[in-house]
Design a protein around this motif. Structure first.
Motif, PDB file in Angstrom:
ATOM      1  N   TYR A 248     -44.501  19.962  -0.416  1.00  0.00           N
ATOM      2  CA  TYR A 248     -45.363  19.009  -1.100  1.00  0.00           C
ATOM      3  C   TYR A 248     -45.054  17.576  -0.678  1.00  0.00           C
TER       4      TYR A 248
ATOM      5  N   VAL B 171     -45.794  13.384  -2.383  1.00  0.00           N
ATOM      6  CA  VAL B 171     -46.227  12.620  -3.553  1.00  0.00           C
ATOM      7  C   VAL B 171     -47.240  11.589  -3.063  1.00  0.00           C
TER       8      VAL B 171
ATOM      9  N   SER C  45     -52.119  22.072  -8.397  1.00  0.00           N
ATOM     10  CA  SER C  45     -51.731  21.056  -7.415  1.00  0.00           C
ATOM     11  C   SER C  45     -52.080  21.515  -6.008  1.00  0.00           C
TER      12      SER C  45
ATOM     13  N   GLY D 201     -48.819   8.769  -7.285  1.00  0.00           N
ATOM     14  CA  GLY D 201     -47.753   9.491  -7.979  1.00  0.00           C
ATOM     15  C   GLY D 201     -48.007  10.968  -8.227  1.00  0.00           C
ATOM     16  N   ASP D 202     -49.151  11.485  -7.802  1.00  0.00           N
ATOM     17  CA  ASP D 202     -49.446  12.905  -7.989  1.00  0.00           C
ATOM     18  C   ASP D 202     -48.689  13.751  -6.967  1.00  0.00           C
ATOM     19  N   VAL D 203     -48.173  14.890  -7.417  1.00  0.00           N
ATOM     20  CA  VAL D 203     -47.537  15.848  -6.519  1.00  0.00           C
ATOM     21  C   VAL D 203     -48.644  16.706  -5.914  1.00  0.00           C
TER      22      VAL D 203
END
Length: 189
Positions: free
Chosen positions: A58, A60, A173, A64-66
Protein backbone atom coordinates in the motif's frame (compact mmCIF):
# COMPACT_ATOMS: atom_id res chain seq x y z
CA UNK A 1 11.08 -26.45 -0.15
CA UNK A 2 8.67 -28.49 -2.24
CA UNK A 3 6.23 -25.57 -2.17
CA UNK A 4 8.98 -23.36 -3.61
CA UNK A 5 9.95 -25.91 -6.24
CA UNK A 6 6.28 -26.19 -7.29
CA UNK A 7 5.98 -22.39 -7.52
CA UNK A 8 9.06 -22.13 -9.73
CA UNK A 9 7.73 -24.96 -11.90
CA UNK A 10 4.64 -22.90 -12.79
CA UNK A 11 6.98 -20.64 -14.80
CA UNK A 12 9.24 -23.32 -16.30
CA UNK A 13 11.67 -26.08 -15.42
CA UNK A 14 14.76 -25.30 -13.38
CA UNK A 15 17.75 -27.64 -13.29
CA UNK A 16 18.91 -29.21 -10.04
CA UNK A 17 22.04 -27.05 -10.17
CA UNK A 18 19.92 -23.91 -10.53
CA UNK A 19 17.65 -24.94 -7.66
CA UNK A 20 20.68 -25.65 -5.46
CA UNK A 21 22.16 -22.21 -6.18
CA UNK A 22 18.78 -20.56 -5.64
CA UNK A 23 18.27 -22.44 -2.38
CA UNK A 24 21.60 -21.09 -1.09
CA UNK A 25 20.19 -17.55 -1.41
CA UNK A 26 17.03 -18.25 0.62
CA UNK A 27 16.68 -17.10 4.21
CA UNK A 28 13.60 -17.82 6.34
CA UNK A 29 12.01 -14.89 8.09
CA UNK A 30 8.99 -14.36 10.35
CA UNK A 31 6.82 -11.27 10.63
CA UNK A 32 4.34 -10.51 13.38
CA UNK A 33 0.99 -9.09 12.38
CA UNK A 34 1.54 -5.41 11.57
CA UNK A 35 5.29 -5.77 10.96
CA UNK A 36 6.81 -4.31 7.82
CA UNK A 37 8.63 -6.26 5.14
CA UNK A 38 9.30 -2.90 3.47
CA UNK A 39 8.47 0.66 4.46
CA UNK A 40 7.60 3.50 2.12
CA UNK A 41 10.80 5.40 1.29
CA UNK A 42 13.07 2.50 2.22
CA UNK A 43 15.68 1.17 -0.19
CA UNK A 44 14.52 -2.31 -1.20
CA UNK A 45 16.90 -5.20 -1.69
CA UNK A 46 14.98 -8.41 -0.97
CA UNK A 47 12.23 -10.47 -2.53
CA UNK A 48 10.04 -12.60 -0.27
CA UNK A 49 8.09 -15.71 -1.09
CA UNK A 50 5.14 -15.99 1.27
CA UNK A 51 5.17 -19.47 2.81
CA UNK A 52 2.38 -18.81 5.29
CA UNK A 53 0.49 -15.64 6.04
CA UNK A 54 -0.50 -12.50 4.19
CA UNK A 55 1.02 -9.16 3.20
CA UNK A 56 -0.58 -6.06 1.72
CA UNK A 57 1.21 -3.57 -0.48
CA UNK A 58 0.00 0.00 0.00
CA UNK A 59 0.82 3.68 -0.11
CA UNK A 60 -0.62 6.65 1.71
CA UNK A 61 -2.27 9.22 -0.57
CA UNK A 62 -1.56 12.96 -0.17
CA UNK A 63 -4.85 13.31 1.75
CA UNK A 64 -3.84 10.55 4.20
CA UNK A 65 -5.90 7.66 2.82
CA UNK A 66 -4.32 4.20 2.79
CA UNK A 67 -4.52 2.78 -0.74
CA UNK A 68 -3.94 -0.96 -0.97
CA UNK A 69 -2.44 -1.91 -4.34
CA UNK A 70 -2.17 -5.66 -3.87
CA UNK A 71 -2.36 -8.61 -1.51
CA UNK A 72 0.28 -11.32 -1.21
CA UNK A 73 -1.02 -14.59 0.30
CA UNK A 74 0.78 -17.94 0.33
CA UNK A 75 3.02 -18.77 -2.68
CA UNK A 76 3.13 -15.15 -3.91
CA UNK A 77 6.40 -13.29 -4.45
CA UNK A 78 6.57 -9.77 -2.99
CA UNK A 79 9.01 -6.91 -3.08
CA UNK A 80 9.50 -3.52 -4.69
CA UNK A 81 10.86 -4.50 -8.07
CA UNK A 82 10.67 -0.96 -9.53
CA UNK A 83 12.68 0.39 -6.58
CA UNK A 84 15.29 -2.35 -6.93
CA UNK A 85 15.59 -1.96 -10.69
CA UNK A 86 16.02 1.82 -10.40
CA UNK A 87 18.00 1.80 -7.12
CA UNK A 88 15.50 4.23 -5.64
CA UNK A 89 13.40 4.32 -2.47
CA UNK A 90 10.19 2.30 -2.49
CA UNK A 91 7.04 4.27 -3.26
CA UNK A 92 4.93 1.90 -1.14
CA UNK A 93 5.02 -0.25 1.98
CA UNK A 94 4.53 -3.98 2.39
CA UNK A 95 3.07 -5.00 5.75
CA UNK A 96 1.95 -8.26 7.34
CA UNK A 97 -1.83 -8.46 7.82
CA UNK A 98 -1.39 -11.63 9.85
CA UNK A 99 1.62 -13.54 11.23
CA UNK A 100 3.66 -14.32 8.12
CA UNK A 101 6.49 -16.73 7.30
CA UNK A 102 8.66 -16.08 4.26
CA UNK A 103 11.67 -17.30 2.36
CA UNK A 104 13.67 -14.27 1.24
CA UNK A 105 16.51 -13.65 -1.15
CA UNK A 106 18.62 -10.71 -2.17
CA UNK A 107 17.38 -9.46 -5.54
CA UNK A 108 20.84 -8.44 -6.76
CA UNK A 109 22.32 -11.86 -5.93
CA UNK A 110 19.36 -13.42 -7.77
CA UNK A 111 20.05 -11.21 -10.80
CA UNK A 112 23.67 -12.44 -10.80
CA UNK A 113 22.39 -16.02 -10.82
CA UNK A 114 20.27 -15.26 -13.90
CA UNK A 115 23.53 -14.57 -15.74
CA UNK A 116 24.89 -17.96 -14.68
CA UNK A 117 21.74 -20.01 -15.27
CA UNK A 118 19.77 -19.53 -18.49
CA UNK A 119 16.79 -21.45 -17.04
CA UNK A 120 16.61 -18.99 -14.13
CA UNK A 121 16.77 -16.08 -16.58
CA UNK A 122 13.89 -17.67 -18.51
CA UNK A 123 11.96 -18.03 -15.23
CA UNK A 124 12.53 -14.33 -14.47
CA UNK A 125 11.39 -13.26 -17.93
CA UNK A 126 8.28 -15.46 -17.76
CA UNK A 127 7.43 -14.15 -14.28
CA UNK A 128 7.74 -10.55 -15.50
CA UNK A 129 5.66 -11.26 -18.60
CA UNK A 130 2.82 -12.80 -16.59
CA UNK A 131 2.69 -10.46 -13.61
CA UNK A 132 3.94 -7.15 -14.99
CA UNK A 133 2.34 -7.27 -18.42
CA UNK A 134 -0.40 -9.88 -18.89
CA UNK A 135 -2.05 -9.47 -15.45
CA UNK A 136 -1.31 -5.82 -14.81
CA UNK A 137 -2.83 -4.23 -17.90
CA UNK A 138 -6.40 -5.59 -17.48
CA UNK A 139 -6.25 -4.69 -13.77
CA UNK A 140 -5.27 -1.11 -14.58
CA UNK A 141 -8.08 -0.85 -17.13
CA UNK A 142 -10.58 -2.33 -14.67
CA UNK A 143 -9.67 0.17 -11.96
CA UNK A 144 -10.04 3.02 -14.39
CA UNK A 145 -13.30 2.02 -16.14
CA UNK A 146 -15.19 -0.67 -14.20
CA UNK A 147 -17.73 0.16 -11.54
CA UNK A 148 -17.12 -0.84 -7.92
CA UNK A 149 -19.30 -3.97 -8.14
CA UNK A 150 -17.34 -5.28 -11.13
CA UNK A 151 -14.04 -4.52 -9.34
CA UNK A 152 -15.32 -6.45 -6.30
CA UNK A 153 -16.26 -9.44 -8.48
CA UNK A 154 -12.80 -9.29 -10.06
CA UNK A 155 -11.22 -9.17 -6.59
CA UNK A 156 -13.09 -12.34 -5.62
CA UNK A 157 -11.78 -14.05 -8.78
CA UNK A 158 -8.21 -12.84 -8.37
CA UNK A 159 -8.00 -13.73 -4.68
CA UNK A 160 -10.30 -16.72 -4.09
CA UNK A 161 -10.69 -17.61 -0.41
CA UNK A 162 -8.93 -14.43 0.71
CA UNK A 163 -12.01 -12.40 1.65
CA UNK A 164 -12.56 -14.08 5.08
CA UNK A 165 -8.96 -13.24 6.05
CA UNK A 166 -9.38 -9.51 5.39
CA UNK A 167 -11.16 -6.71 7.19
CA UNK A 168 -13.85 -4.87 5.30
CA UNK A 169 -11.85 -1.63 5.22
CA UNK A 170 -8.87 -3.49 3.67
CA UNK A 171 -10.98 -4.81 0.81
CA UNK A 172 -12.62 -1.40 0.37
CA UNK A 173 -9.19 0.26 0.27
CA UNK A 174 -8.09 -2.17 -2.45
CA UNK A 175 -11.25 -1.47 -4.45
CA UNK A 176 -10.95 2.30 -4.05
CA UNK A 177 -14.29 2.63 -2.24
CA UNK A 178 -15.54 3.18 1.30
CA UNK A 179 -16.47 0.31 3.63
CA UNK A 180 -20.08 1.53 3.46
CA UNK A 181 -20.07 1.23 -0.33
CA UNK A 182 -18.66 -2.29 -0.01
CA UNK A 183 -21.47 -3.22 2.39
CA UNK A 184 -24.03 -2.03 -0.15
CA UNK A 185 -22.39 -4.05 -2.93
CA UNK A 186 -22.34 -7.19 -0.79
CA UNK A 187 -26.01 -6.68 0.10
CA UNK A 188 -26.91 -6.47 -3.62
CA UNK A 189 -25.20 -9.74 -4.45
Amino acid sequence: MEQLRAKFATYGTLSEETMEDMTKLLRPHSYAKGAYFLQEGQMAKNIAIVVKGLFSQYYVSPDGDVVIKRFFPETYFTGSLPAMLTHSPSMFAIRALEPTETLEYNFYEFKSLTEKHRDLAAFYIRYMEIHWIIEKEPLEISFRYDNAKTRYINFLKEYPNLEPRLKQHEIASYLGITPTQLSRIRAEM
